[in-house]
Write an enzyme that holds these catalytic residues in place. Structure first.
Site: not given
Ligand code: FES
Length: 131
Positions: A42, A44, A67, A111
């Site tokens: 993702c 992140d 997120c 996550c």
């Molecule tokens: Fe990337 Fe939750 S979607 S950490």
């Protein structure tokens, strides 16, 4: 195949509460331990900063570029970790975090691992510096 739309209803009240008002956000200047991880899927990013005294985590701060679940789980993680010894902090699992939050949508379990990985890196960094 029907597609289910993701909504805030998939999150427990506790998750939304932590997301809206997360604890221990920010950074610590000159941390005793620092860890940074990115989720390749993702994109992140999570950073964890530690202050350690007598083998105990006396302060922890985190920066989460992610997120709702990443922010909520990191907030819970920092609360679970604060005041614990390094060894006990290392034993905190994704399941401990999910249980504390009530639940998480299964597609969001990964996550909660991000924060744990960043914490482990920060602890490794602390151990390296204090060999
Ligand atoms: Fe990337 Fe939750 S979607 S950490």
């Amino acid at each position: 195949m029907s597609e289910r739309k993701m909504s805030h209803l998939d999150y427990t009240r506790k998750v939304l509460k932590e997301f809206k008002n997360p604890s221990n956000i920010g950074e610590i200047k000159n941390p005793d331990g620092y860890g940074r991880v990115g989720n390749p899927t993702c994109g992140d990013i999570m950073e964890v900063f530690l202050k350690v005294k007598n083998n105990k985590i006396v302060d922890i701060k985190a920066k989460t570029f992610g997120c709702v679940a990443a922010i909520a789980t990191t907030s819970i993680l920092t609360k679970l970790v604060k005041g614990k010894t390094i060894d006990k902090a290392m034993k905190i699992t994704k399941d401990d975090i999910v249980k504390t939050l009530g639940d998480l949508p299964p597609i969001k379990y990964h996550c909660s691992i991000l924060g744990i990985e960043a914490l482990h890196k920060a602890i490794e960094d602390y151990k390296k510096k204090n060999r």
